[in-house]
Each structure stands twice: as C-alpha cells, then as structure tokens.
Design an enzyme around this catalytic site. Structure first.
Site, PDB file in Angstrom:
ATOM      1  N   GLY A  34      17.991   0.369 -17.979  1.00 42.22           N
ATOM      2  CA  GLY A  34      18.135   0.075 -19.390  1.00 42.22           C
ATOM      3  C   GLY A  34      17.237  -1.042 -19.871  1.00 42.22           C
ATOM      4  O   GLY A  34      16.145  -1.272 -19.346  1.00 42.22           O
ATOM      5  N   HIS A  35      17.715  -1.772 -20.880  1.00 41.08           N
ATOM      6  CA  HIS A  35      16.929  -2.778 -21.581  1.00 41.08           C
ATOM      7  C   HIS A  35      16.556  -3.945 -20.674  1.00 41.08           C
ATOM      8  O   HIS A  35      15.391  -4.306 -20.553  1.00 41.08           O
ATOM      9  CB  HIS A  35      17.743  -3.265 -22.783  1.00 41.08           C
ATOM     10  CG  HIS A  35      17.036  -4.241 -23.663  1.00 41.08           C
ATOM     11  ND1 HIS A  35      15.878  -3.936 -24.354  1.00 41.08           N
ATOM     12  CD2 HIS A  35      17.331  -5.529 -23.981  1.00 41.08           C
ATOM     13  CE1 HIS A  35      15.496  -4.989 -25.057  1.00 41.08           C
ATOM     14  NE2 HIS A  35      16.358  -5.973 -24.842  1.00 41.08           N
ATOM     15  N   PHE A  36      17.540  -4.553 -20.009  1.00 36.94           N
ATOM     16  CA  PHE A  36      17.300  -5.662 -19.096  1.00 36.94           C
ATOM     17  C   PHE A  36      16.920  -5.099 -17.723  1.00 36.94           C
ATOM     18  O   PHE A  36      17.666  -5.201 -16.748  1.00 36.94           O
ATOM     19  CB  PHE A  36      18.535  -6.558 -18.995  1.00 36.94           C
ATOM     20  CG  PHE A  36      18.682  -7.559 -20.100  1.00 36.94           C
ATOM     21  CD1 PHE A  36      18.160  -8.836 -19.985  1.00 36.94           C
ATOM     22  CD2 PHE A  36      19.344  -7.226 -21.274  1.00 36.94           C
ATOM     23  CE1 PHE A  36      18.293  -9.768 -20.994  1.00 36.94           C
ATOM     24  CE2 PHE A  36      19.485  -8.152 -22.306  1.00 36.94           C
ATOM     25  CZ  PHE A  36      18.950  -9.426 -22.166  1.00 36.94           C
TER      26      PHE A  36
ATOM     27  N   ASP B  77      16.591   2.347 -22.553  1.00 37.32           N
ATOM     28  CA  ASP B  77      16.763   1.279 -23.537  1.00 37.32           C
ATOM     29  C   ASP B  77      17.175   1.904 -24.870  1.00 37.32           C
ATOM     30  O   ASP B  77      16.440   2.712 -25.434  1.00 37.32           O
ATOM     31  CB  ASP B  77      15.426   0.528 -23.691  1.00 37.32           C
ATOM     32  CG  ASP B  77      15.547  -0.732 -24.523  1.00 37.32           C
ATOM     33  OD1 ASP B  77      16.390  -0.772 -25.438  1.00 37.32           O
ATOM     34  OD2 ASP B  77      14.769  -1.669 -24.274  1.00 37.32           O
TER      35      ASP B  77
END
Length: 292
Positions: free
Chosen positions: A256-258, A230
């Site tokens: 990552g973020h999602f 992220d």
C-alpha cells in the site's frame, strides 16, 4: 553485522527549530529523506538502520510534524514547508544530494528541485505523485473537499488505515508508526496545521506541469518505487514518470501507501543498488570535477 549510529538534533532555520535524524559516513553524498502525511522522520528509522552503514541519510521533520518547533502564527502551506526545508539544507551545508520523496515529500521536494536544480544528484520517488493520472478519485475528492469534511482524516482509524490499507500481509506492519503519528497529531495545534496543509494540497496539482518540465529538462537519475494498492496515488502515477524520465527504474510492489513498512527487505536493496550506481558521480563531486 554492525548497525550504524543514528544521530538526532536540531537545526535553526530562522525562528523554526528543525528536528532531524542523520546516519552514515559524513563524507558520503547525502540522501535527503522527506516524509509523508501524517508522519515524520521516524518513518525512516528502519531504512536508516538498513542503509546507514554505507550511505549518509538525513531525515528532517517538517513544521507541524514530529519534533520540529515553530513559533506562534506559523503559516502552514507547502511553499512554507519548502522554505524551511530549503533553509535546513543550507544550514547543514548540503551542496548536492539524492532526494527521496514520499507523499508530502513530493511537493516539498519538487519545490526544492525547481528552485535549486544544482542540488539534485538523483531522485528516489516512493508513492509521491506529480501527474494527474496518479490521483485516484478518492484523492481528487479529498483535494477538493471543504475543511469541515477533512477532520476524519486526522483520526486514529484513518491514520492506521494508511499503514495497513493495501498491504499483502498486515502482520508485517508494526503498530508503532501509526501510534506515534497519532500522538503527534493529537498535540495542541497539530490538527489545525495538518488541516491547513490538506486544504493547500490543491496548490500542488497546479504545479504538476512545472515539475514535469523540470524532470524533462534535467533528467536526474531516478528510482521509482511504488505500492500498487495505494488508495490515493494509484499505480499509473508511477509509470507516468517514464514520460519525462524514460531511463528511470520503476518497481511496483504488492503493498500500500507506506510501502517501506511492509516491503523494506525488497526496497532497501533497490535503493542501495541505485545509490551505488551513482558512485562515479560521487567521485566526480568529491574531486571537484564536472558532474554528470
């Protein structure tokens, strides 16, 4: 395998019509799924399909996101988002629930938790930061940036990048999420709403000590799931929760973020197992006995 039915509707909270999705057994302890930026409740569609057969899941859209309708002149701050979600919880008659906090869902959810600690039966945190070390230099620069520098964050390349950035295999990330997010961002007034929230994000950092104190005092059962790549909320933000929740279960994944977009097959069983371990507390609540 039978897939669960997912219901869709609106709940009136004052002059705001909150859109939400709901699935799972009506008598189950709910999981309140709070979405992130720049998305809405649709980001949880696959999770609801995966877990709705045995667990009650409820996902609202915030004002300024998804299908929720607001009156002219609505003020977009995180305090106001929390006000509306608080009213939504009350409107649905939810007495106790597991809070799933992702991204913007962290500051919204922790505001609910500090206002109503009796509501929180457990906590699932997925890339939702509450610690200084969980802010990257990019995040710090964004939080302090003036409005004229934030406009690019609301464009399609950045929206797409939040989904694909840091993933191990971008081919596992469907384009539907960022495409739908951008559709909503491009609706009249939506970019102004999200810009106002981005400018208000610094109010969340001020609240970190209060949220940490709540965690230390109440020690909710907690599952921490994190995408380690992220760019906004790096891995140290996941481990920081252990200072205040030493019994929390922490899983850091190569994404990552999602994180749900790429790693749902890994994350869904972790969530199901966590919820199943809360089953004795559910029985206590249903029987009207004191809660652990």
């Amino acid at each position: 395998m039978d897939l669960p039915s997912v219901r869709h509707g609106f709940a009136d909270v004052g002059d705001v019509r909150v859109f939400y999705r709901e699935t799972g057994p009506a008598d189950g302890v709910p999981v309140l799924l709070l979405h992130g930026f720049p998305s809405a409740s649709h980001q949880y569609r696959r999770l609801m399909d995966a877990l709705g057969g045995g667990h009650r899941l409820i996902a609202p859209d915030y004002p300024g996101s998804g299908h929720t309708e607001v009156p002219d002149g609505f003020t977009y701050t995180f305090d106001r988002l929390a006000d509306v979600v608080e009213g939504f919880v009350t409107a649905l008659g939810l007495r106790r629930f597991v809070l799933y906090a992702f991204d913007f869902g962290g500051p919204v959810g922790f505001r609910l938790a500090t206002r109503h600690p009796e509501w929180i039966a457990g906590l699932i945190v997925q890339n939702a930061n509450a610690y200084e070390e969980g802010l990257s230099e990019q995040a710090r620069a964004t939080i302090q940036a003036p409005a004229e520098e934030l406009g690019p964050l609301l464009t399609l390349p950045v929206t797409r990048g939040q989904y694909e950035g840091g993933t191990a295999d971008p081919a596992l990330v469907a384009p539907d999420g960022w495409t739908l997010d951008q559709h909503f961002l491009d609706l009249p007034g939506r970019k102004d709403a999200q810009l106002a929230l981005l400018l208000d994000y610094r109010s969340n950092v001020v609240c970190y000590p209060e949220w940490q104190a709540w965690l230390r005092e109440h020690r909710p059962p907690a599952l921490i799931v994190w995408g380690r790549h992220d760019p906004f909320f790096p891995e140290p933000g996941a481990h920081a929760y252990l200072r205040d929740l030493p019994d929390a279960e922490v899983h850091v994944l190569d994404t990552g973020h999602f994180a749900l977009e790429e790693k749902l097959p890994e994350i869904a069983p972790l969530i199901a197992g966590f919820l199943d371990r809360l089953a004795p507390a559910r029985v206590a609540v249903a029987a009207g006995t004191p809660e652990a």
